[in-house]
Design an enzyme around this catalytic site. Structure first.
Site, PDB file in Angstrom:
ATOM      1  N   ARG A 331      -2.091   0.582  -5.662  1.00  0.00           N
ATOM      2  CA  ARG A 331      -3.481   0.334  -5.985  1.00  0.00           C
ATOM      3  C   ARG A 331      -3.825  -1.336  -5.718  1.00  0.00           C
ATOM      4  O   ARG A 331      -4.913  -1.313  -5.041  1.00  0.00           O
ATOM      5  CB  ARG A 331      -3.855   0.625  -7.490  1.00  0.00           C
ATOM      6  CG  ARG A 331      -3.530   2.044  -7.751  1.00  0.00           C
ATOM      7  CD  ARG A 331      -4.192   2.358  -8.958  1.00  0.00           C
ATOM      8  NE  ARG A 331      -5.798   2.228  -9.275  1.00  0.00           N
ATOM      9  CZ  ARG A 331      -6.306   1.263  -9.868  1.00  0.00           C
ATOM     10  NH1 ARG A 331      -5.677   0.474 -10.411  1.00  0.00           N
ATOM     11  NH2 ARG A 331      -7.578   1.187  -9.838  1.00  0.00           N
ATOM     12  N   CYS A 362       8.846  -3.620   3.178  1.00  0.00           N
ATOM     13  CA  CYS A 362       8.935  -4.322   4.260  1.00  0.00           C
ATOM     14  C   CYS A 362       7.391  -4.181   4.856  1.00  0.00           C
ATOM     15  O   CYS A 362       6.970  -3.620   5.918  1.00  0.00           O
ATOM     16  CB  CYS A 362       9.694  -3.643   5.576  1.00  0.00           C
ATOM     17  SG  CYS A 362      11.392  -3.708   4.855  1.00  0.00           S
TER      18      CYS A 362
END
Ligand SMILES: *Cc1c(COP(=O)(O)O)cnc(C)c1O
Length: 432
Positions: A331, A362
């Site tokens: 979120r 990553c």
């Protein structure tokens, strides 16, 4: 002390939830870990059900919007607490079926239900289809004809109400992918069309004006607009639609800045408007549905993480790395959502250090919160992110082939697993 009632601090200064020490939970079940407090969830469900008794004489029902957290245990709790259910996909229908949920209390939403999903929903005798567009209406009628069935339907209407909230989660206006517009006459034409089809039965109208809303006014206005529309349908087509669904969207507290409206107040003010408008149009007071999602489970949930590293970049910021991230809570990356972060080891200490909590994916944008204040963090500490019960697990992914965390339910000092942690084996089970 905390925005969430189920949280406290014990003698050792550790954060507790539902009477359980969060450090013990982290040790026993591992991190990242979703934790939900059952008492909070059930109390919220009961408050909604009771307010229907109080303001509508029991002539209505809250539907739990299962997209915020769909799993078998939540379906079971919703059923035990006398809520119906909203679903938006075949997978959510399947979850409800597996939980033994009474399918007549399930409403099927979505702006692109596939033919397979429609067939499946009909096979399990779902209670209602909330029809989003004319293609769907035609498709549903055709499949019903094939199956020699009649489907109860609702229409999703865009009442054109602008609820002040984040753009990405605003759904009431004309520029929305959901539903039929009122202003353009599209909704009225759809009603006329539905009346000509033999295998669908129009029972209800529906609107949902947005999410994380803190004002009552837009809800009242939307209810009035919907009843005016029901009046028009009665006057011009001679048809009384007897059920009205006013959607969800009730705001919760993520941080101390949030000021949600007490549900009671919302229920009362909207019921007054509904009754007045029904009288004005000489309509019976409709059977009312609401669809709370976030407000049922949001504040009941926290996520626990272990701090694995810390990077102090002079004059820039301090990153604290946790063992989860956007894979279990997307979120912040998606809408810069505010969260309260607590150092669960030092929950009795004043927050004194400003850090950026970074996930392990990553992606530079894999952050849970930037520049947030916590009690000084050391490697090995357990961090708790609060109000993660809604739209966290349900939006989780396996990016970087990170297994989804487990979820435990706590109640009066006891904890039980309700969703198992994914294993590496789970990750490759569909690989050929
Ligand atoms: C998302 C959604 C809800 C639940 O919204 P919350 O803000 O979580 O209460 C209810 N109804 C519909 C149609 C939705 O799309």
């Amino acid at each position: 002390m905390f925005v969430n009632d189920c949280l406290s601090v014990n003698d050792q200064g550790h954060l507790t939830i539902g009477g359980c020490d969060t450090l013990k939970l982290a040790e026993e079940f591992g991190t990242p870990l979703y934790v939900l407090d059952e008492t909070t969830i059930r109390n919220t469900c009961r408050a909604y059900v009771n307010s229907f008794k109080k303001y509508y004489g029991g002539n209505g029902m809250p539907l739990y919007a299962s997209k915020v957290l769909s799993c078998k245990e939540l379906c079971r709790i919703a059923n035990e607490e006398n809520l119906g259910l909203d679903v938006v996909s075949g997978g959510e229908i399947y979850t409800a079926v597996q939980a033994g949920f009474p399918m007549e209390k399930v409403h099927f939403h979505g702006n692109n239900k596939t033919a397979d999903e429609i067939r499946y929903a009909l096979d399990v005798n779902i209670g209602k289809f909330v029809v989003d567009n004319l293609y769907e209406l035609e498709l549903l009628n055709r499949i019903c004809e094939e199956k020699n069935k009649t489907a109860n339907i609702s229409f999703r209407i865009k009442p054109g109400v602008d609820a002040h909230t984040h753009n990405f989660i605003r759904t009431g206006q004309i520029d929305s992918k959901f539903g039929f517009a009122l202003e353009t006459g599209e909704a009225f034409e759809a009603v006329k069309k539905a009346l000509t089809y033999d295998n669908v039965c129009l029972k209800e109208l529906h609107c949902h004006i947005g999410s994380q809303i803190f004002d009552i006014d837009p809800f009242v206005t939307a209810a009035e607009i919907m009843l005016d529309f029901m009046g028009k349908i009665k006057d011009e087509l001679g048809v009384v639609i007897s059920e009205l669904n006013l959607g969800g969207g009730f705001g919760i507290m993520y941080t101390k800045e949030d000021e949600p409206v007490p549900y009671e107040e919302y229920m009362e003010k909207v019921s007054v408007a509904v009754k007045a408008k029904a009288a004005e149009h000489n309509l019976p007071v409709p059977y009312i549905y609401i669809e709370p999602g976030r407000s049922v489970v949001g504040e009941a949930g926290i996520t626990l993480y272990t701090v694995g590293g810390k990077k102090e970049i002079p004059d820039v910021r301090t990153y604290v790395s946790i063992d989860g991230g956007m894979t279990d809570n997307v979120r912040y990356a998606l809408y810069q959502s505010a969260y309260t972060v607590v150092n669960a080891d030092k929950a009795d200490k004043e927050p004194d250090e400003i850090v950026t909590v970074a996930g392990k994916c990553c992606e530079s944008g894999d952050l849970i919160q930037e520049h947030t204040k916590v009690a000084s963090v050391e490697v090995g500490d357990t961090l708790a992110v609060l109000s993660t019960g809604a739209y966290n697990y349900s939006m989780a992914s396996n990016y970087n082939r990170i297994p989804r965390p487990a979820m435990v339910m706590v109640k009066d000092g006891e904890a039980r697993v309700i969703i198992k942690r994914e294993s590496y084996e789970d990750l490759v089970k569909n690989d050929i």
